[in-house]
Design a protein around this motif. Structure first.
Motif, PDB file in Angstrom:
ATOM      1  N   UNK A   5       0.842  -1.206   0.000  1.00 49.41           N
ATOM      2  CA  UNK A   5       0.000   0.000   0.000  1.00 49.41           C
ATOM      3  C   UNK A   5       0.875   1.253   0.000  1.00 49.41           C
ATOM      4  N   UNK A   6       1.966   1.232   0.777  1.00 44.38           N
ATOM      5  CA  UNK A   6       2.859   2.396   0.798  1.00 44.38           C
ATOM      6  C   UNK A   6       3.440   2.660  -0.587  1.00 44.38           C
ATOM      7  N   UNK A   7       3.856   1.582  -1.291  1.00 46.38           N
ATOM      8  CA  UNK A   7       4.423   1.739  -2.635  1.00 46.38           C
ATOM      9  C   UNK A   7       3.392   2.314  -3.606  1.00 46.38           C
ATOM     10  N   UNK A   8       2.171   1.805  -3.517  1.00 53.73           N
ATOM     11  CA  UNK A   8       1.108   2.276  -4.417  1.00 53.73           C
ATOM     12  C   UNK A   8       0.806   3.749  -4.145  1.00 53.73           C
ATOM     13  N   UNK A   9       0.695   4.093  -2.854  1.00 50.08           N
ATOM     14  CA  UNK A   9       0.370   5.475  -2.483  1.00 50.08           C
ATOM     15  C   UNK A   9       1.520   6.409  -2.873  1.00 50.08           C
ATOM     16  N   UNK A  10       2.760   5.973  -2.648  1.00 48.95           N
ATOM     17  CA  UNK A  10       3.904   6.809  -3.018  1.00 48.95           C
ATOM     18  C   UNK A  10       3.910   7.056  -4.532  1.00 48.95           C
ATOM     19  N   UNK A  11       3.516   6.038  -5.307  1.00 46.88           N
ATOM     20  CA  UNK A  11       3.475   6.177  -6.772  1.00 46.88           C
ATOM     21  C   UNK A  11       2.465   7.256  -7.184  1.00 46.88           C
ATOM     22  N   UNK A  12       1.255   7.198  -6.656  1.00 50.67           N
ATOM     23  CA  UNK A  12       0.243   8.186  -7.078  1.00 50.67           C
ATOM     24  C   UNK A  12       0.519   9.556  -6.469  1.00 50.67           C
ATOM     25  N   UNK A  13       1.009   9.583  -5.213  1.00 55.45           N
ATOM     26  CA  UNK A  13       1.344  10.877  -4.601  1.00 55.45           C
ATOM     27  C   UNK A  13       2.489  11.537  -5.365  1.00 55.45           C
ATOM     28  N   UNK A  14       3.452  10.718  -5.789  1.00 58.79           N
ATOM     29  CA  UNK A  14       4.596  11.238  -6.542  1.00 58.79           C
ATOM     30  C   UNK A  14       4.181  11.867  -7.867  1.00 58.79           C
ATOM     31  N   UNK A  15       3.076  11.384  -8.432  1.00 59.44           N
ATOM     32  CA  UNK A  15       2.559  11.956  -9.684  1.00 59.44           C
ATOM     33  C   UNK A  15       1.786  13.252  -9.434  1.00 59.44           C
TER      34      UNK A  15
END
Lengths: 343, 343
Positions: free
Chosen positions: B165-175
């Motif tokens: 979940x952290x990886x997924x959230x970091x991916x969308x937050x990073x965008x």
């Protein structure tokens, strides 16, 4: 020491019934089997499959040789395994899932040399597969899911590609299509001598000819990109094609994108069929694709049953050969051809 | 009768090496093993796994309890099995694929009562699964792929949902996204108490909160139709949502169709992530979806290794617990949010 007689008494059954229930040597009603097993557990009775195996020289274990998953692996191959395991279990046998290494003959030598398995089930059988000859030479009972070019005396269960192609052709001809194209499995993802590709190609061509349809073959795209390119090629050379059957899921993705780039629609401008894909996979496409779903679990079950029949010497006659057609599941990608439309 | 000494002499190795090569009791170089096996075949030497099992009370067979495939079954579950079979094979063990019936405890009682298997590997473990307690009570060594609510002393390998979940959230937050919605597994296709659904839901919510993203949960569509409806509901209530993670492949199909009905595009108007799907499946979507691919084969391998470690008493300490995150595979469905766009 608890004896089998003690178990039979507690369960209220004959000793022979208790033995059959615990050893799986003949079918016993599920409720009876459970009663015997419960009695055995309560009394601490442990039948010893190994001692039994030493006596009978039978372990009631079958091995399914499972090739290393390649990129195209999916539900179909899993269902061979689960179908075979279920049929084995129902008949009192166990199924080993034996992964194959780079050298399948060495692997077979090792596996059969252990004295662990009564028989072997092969899958992903190549046209010139060397495993059947090795097993026949070693005297190890075996059966195939799939078949070699000349299966000889070997038992096998395989897809009926002739019937599958006839059903597919009848479906598109019935909608009024006059020209069918076929995209076969790619040579990259599947060995060139992989039976399903050879048989499907030949049978689609034959079925189209017999139904009086024009036929275009020879394409073997193995990716979305190649599927799109093959489609552009196809409609460039044959602008009157209105129906297409595709054996590779990813190639179908590319076809659908190419149709959209032309500003055309499925099924209005193209009837699209998936071949050898499950309805579950076909349902992930938009629109939901018509598919010819392989009878994978049934083939796994049949393969295991044939092998067990052979082990129990219930079939001593000629080879058992069973071909099952794919099941046509009509989706939202099938429609009559548009009048006079060309690409 | 050919003896093991004869085999060792012909292969040019010590008797102990020949024994290890044929019995798998300790690792032997592949080339040496092949030489010993070839010598054994040439001399007609047949090691008897059953006699060995009787002596050692070990059969070197593990059972993987394989539940009846449900509609949502696919590549992931197959890879648990093939990964476990491969790891077992490398360590000199064999893996039985044991299909589960409606009554898994009776099945386990039957299977372990046979004296056939040294240990059991469980998969599709429910939060309140009763199988671990039964096995612990019976003294049968076992390990889990997945875990119960309170795994206690049991060895397990499972997905690291927190890291995923952290990886997924970091991916969308990073965008640059500010609001993330999550569509969980449906209660129809998965038991309400199925661990992955509970854990993924909780961890996506927590990860979004920790990253300062607004979060919308509570949806559990299990089909394309329900996926479309859930999406309409979502954008009705939250017209500012720009990123969506979906755990069900079929629900994602419905989301994509709904986006198209709005005349909008992926990824320009919506960043869409698949969770717990393979890159192979994600590649069948158009556009190719960004996915969090489960480490299925690795979990199967880990589970088998843990169990074998335990059997060989190499790990006598506390429980072995391994969590592996899903792998983020970025596709064509990820992009920065459109400025000021609402649904």
């Amino acid at each position: 020491m608890t004896s089998l007689r003690d178990v039979a008494e507690r369960a209220g059954v004959a000793v022979s019934t208790a033995s059959a229930a615990l050893n799986g040597t003949r079918p016993v009603a599920a409720a009876t089997r459970r009663r015997v097993e419960r009695a055995a557990t309560e009394l601490g009775y442990r039948p010893n499959v190994l001692a039994r195996g030493l006596q009978s020289k039978r372990t009631r274990i079958l091995a399914l040789l499972f090739p290393a998953p390649r990129s195209g692996f999916g539900l179909t191959e899993m269902q061979f395994a689960t179908g075979a395991a279920e049929a084995a279990s129902e008949l009192g046998y166990h199924l080993l899932l034996s992964p194959e290494s780079a050298d399948p003959i060495e692997e077979l030598r090792h596996l059969t040399g252990l004295g662990l398995v009564d028989g072997v089930l092969l899958m992903e059988v190549g046209l010139d597969d060397e495993r059947p000859a090795f097993l026949a030479g070693s005297g190890v009972p075996f059966a195939m899911i799939g078949r070699t070019r000349e299966p000889g005396e070997t038992d096998y269960a395989d897809i009926d590609f002739a019937a599958t192609a006839r059903d597919a052709v009848a479906h598109v001809a019935g909608l009024g299509h006059r020209k069918l194209a076929f995209f076969n499995l790619s040579e990259d993802t599947h060995a060139a001598r992989y039976g399903p590709a050879i048989r499907a190609g030949a049978e689609f061509e034959r079925a189209a000819r017999e139904a009086g349809l024009a036929y275009v073959g020879g394409y073997r795209p193995g990716s979305a990109e190649d599927g799109g390119k093959a489609f552009e090629d196809l409609v460039g050379a044959h602008p009157d094609v209105t129906a297409l059957a595709v054996m590779d899921d990813h190639a179908a993705v590319g076809v659908i994108a190419a149709v959209a780039r032309h500003g055309r629609r499925i099924p209005e401008d193209l009837t699209l069929l998936l071949v050898l894909s499950s309805a579950r996979v076909a349902g992930m496409f938009h629109p939901r694709l018509t598919t010819l779903e392989p009878p994978s679990a049934e083939l796994g079950r049949l393969g295991a049953r044939m092998l067990i029949d052979r082990l129990q010497e219930e079939s001593q006659g000629g080879p058992q050969r069973r071909l099952l057609p794919c099941r046509l599941v009509v989706g939202d990608s099938s429609a009559p051809p548009r009048e006079g439309g060309t690409w």
